[in-house]
Design an enzyme around this catalytic site. Structure first.
Site, short mmCIF file in Angstrom:
data_model
loop_
_atom_site.label_atom_id
_atom_site.label_comp_id
_atom_site.label_asym_id
_atom_site.label_seq_id
_atom_site.Cartn_x
_atom_site.Cartn_y
_atom_site.Cartn_z
N SER A 1 0.81 -1.19 0.14
CA SER A 1 -0.04 0.09 -0.14
C SER A 1 0.93 1.20 -0.08
CB SER A 1 -0.93 -0.21 1.27
OG SER A 1 -1.77 1.15 1.27
N GLY A 2 0.50 2.30 -0.54
CA GLY A 2 0.90 3.55 -0.21
C GLY A 2 2.29 3.96 -0.80
N ILE A 3 3.23 4.62 0.12
CA ILE A 3 4.38 4.90 -0.04
C ILE A 3 5.41 3.45 -0.51
CG2 ILE A 3 6.40 6.02 0.92
CD1 ILE A 3 4.54 7.90 2.34
N ASP B 1 4.73 -7.49 3.56
CA ASP B 1 3.48 -6.58 4.18
C ASP B 1 2.60 -7.56 5.02
OD1 ASP B 1 0.92 -4.79 4.45
OD2 ASP B 1 2.18 -3.68 3.22
N VAL C 1 6.20 -6.85 10.89
CA VAL C 1 7.55 -6.26 11.20
C VAL C 1 7.83 -6.30 12.78
CG1 VAL C 1 7.72 -4.99 9.23
CG2 VAL C 1 6.60 -3.69 11.14
N TYR D 1 2.59 9.00 17.62
CA TYR D 1 3.23 8.97 16.07
C TYR D 1 4.40 9.99 15.87
CZ TYR D 1 3.22 9.04 10.98
OH TYR D 1 3.68 9.00 9.71
N LYS E 1 8.35 8.61 15.08
CA LYS E 1 8.92 9.23 13.80
C LYS E 1 10.46 9.82 14.08
CE LYS E 1 6.32 7.11 10.83
NZ LYS E 1 7.08 6.17 10.17
N TRP F 1 8.67 26.83 7.20
CA TRP F 1 7.67 27.75 7.55
C TRP F 1 7.52 27.58 8.99
CZ3 TRP F 1 3.52 28.32 3.50
CH2 TRP F 1 3.74 29.41 2.63
#
Ligand code: NAP
Length: 263
Positions: free
Chosen positions: A26-28, A47, A75, A169, A173, A263
């Site tokens: 999925s995704g990235i 996965d 994982v 989260y 990260k 920013w």
């Protein structure tokens, strides 16, 4: 000038390399797995998903003429990752490249969050990356041909996302970024480079979770480029760091955030 051997396009060529991608359904992770194959790599696709996500990735890779192997694993299990690496090397050859994208996201106010919610996310996003890198590096150190590992972190490891209650989260990260630097230094003299890519807001299934849908417009306006990234836009940065074009890069966190952190 005759002795100049520079061949810039060749630096990005992954032909003959074997890669393992986590979160490849999925995704990235899915899109990067596809991109690695387009650059010449054979790719093991790991996965935990039980839908056809990984099979779709494999079908795309088959069309590029490269090989893939589909691995259903979690994982959070070191033994499952060791078996995944063994299967990868048996079916495709010595593991040289690894891209760790498996991860989850959710939110709750800090003062209300249950321990289980915190721990489950940390087990996947942080311990899962450590276990993945450990299994991958063990193989790379054993075959001695070197390796390059890229972990998908997030700009949330650098800034705090306005309006998102996700202390676990963000902390996971930040942990991935610093863990990647730490592993890069442990293996710096043994042929393994470790870097991270930190995406900004990227349009993937992760961003369809209910608490985020109403915020999409805010994400776009808060981003200097005034839009979310597509998954395609994560491929180039990952290929770069995995390839010989980044042979002098290790311990780098590459922000791919549309300028957000300026920013
Ligand atoms: P995604 O579409 O949900 O893809 C993540 C994949 O990883 C899913 O297939 C997921 O399966 C799998 N996965 C989750 N936990 C796993 C586990 N324990 N073992 C094996 N596979 C597991 O999400 P994404 O947006 O592409 O995210 C990929 C990475 O990018 C994540 O690390 C995320 O934190 C990071 N990131 C995303 C964004 C963004 O805006 N999308 C921004 C910054 C960073 P399930 O569907 O079963 O969970």
């Amino acid at each position: 000038m005759e002795d100049i051997t520079l061949n810039a396009p060749k630096m990005f060529d992954l032909s003959g390399r074997v890669a393992l991608v986590t979160g490849a359904g999925s995704g990235i992770g899915q899109r990067i797995a596809m991109g690695l194959a387009q650059c010449g790599a054979d790719v093991a696709l790991l996965d935990r998903r039980t839908d056809d996500g990984v099979a779709q990735t494999a079908a795309f890779i088959a069309k590029t003429g490269r090989k893939s192997v589909q691995i259903a694993a979690d994982v959070t299990s070191g033994s499952a990752l060791a078996e995944a690496v063994r299967q990868t090397e048996t079916e495709l050859g010595p593991l040289r490249l690894a891209l760790n994208a498996a991860g989850i996201a959710n939110a709750a106010p800090c003062e209300e969050m249950e321990e289980d919610q915190y721990q489950t996310l940390m087990d996947i996003n942080m311990k899962g990356v450590w276990l993945s890198c450990q299994a991958q590096a063990r193989a790379m150190l054993a075959h001695g041909q070197g390796g390059s590992i890229v972990n998908i972190a997030s700009m949330s490891g650098v800034i705090v996302n306005r309006g998102l209650n996700q202390v676990h989260y963000n902390a996971s990260k930040a942990g991935v970024i610093h863990m990647s630097k730490s592993m890069a230094m442990e293996w710096v003299d043994r042929g393994i480079r470790v870097n991270s890519v930190s995406p900004g807001y990227t349009a993937t299934p992760m961003n369809t979770r209910p608490e985020m849908l109403h915020q999409t417009k805010d994400f776009e306006s808060q981003t200097p480029l005034q839009r979310m990234a597509s998954v395609d836009e994560m491929v180039g940065p990952a290929v770069f760091l995995l390839s010989d074009a980044a042979s002098y890069c290790t311990g780098v966190d590459l922000l791919v955030d549309g300028g957000f952190c300026c920013w």
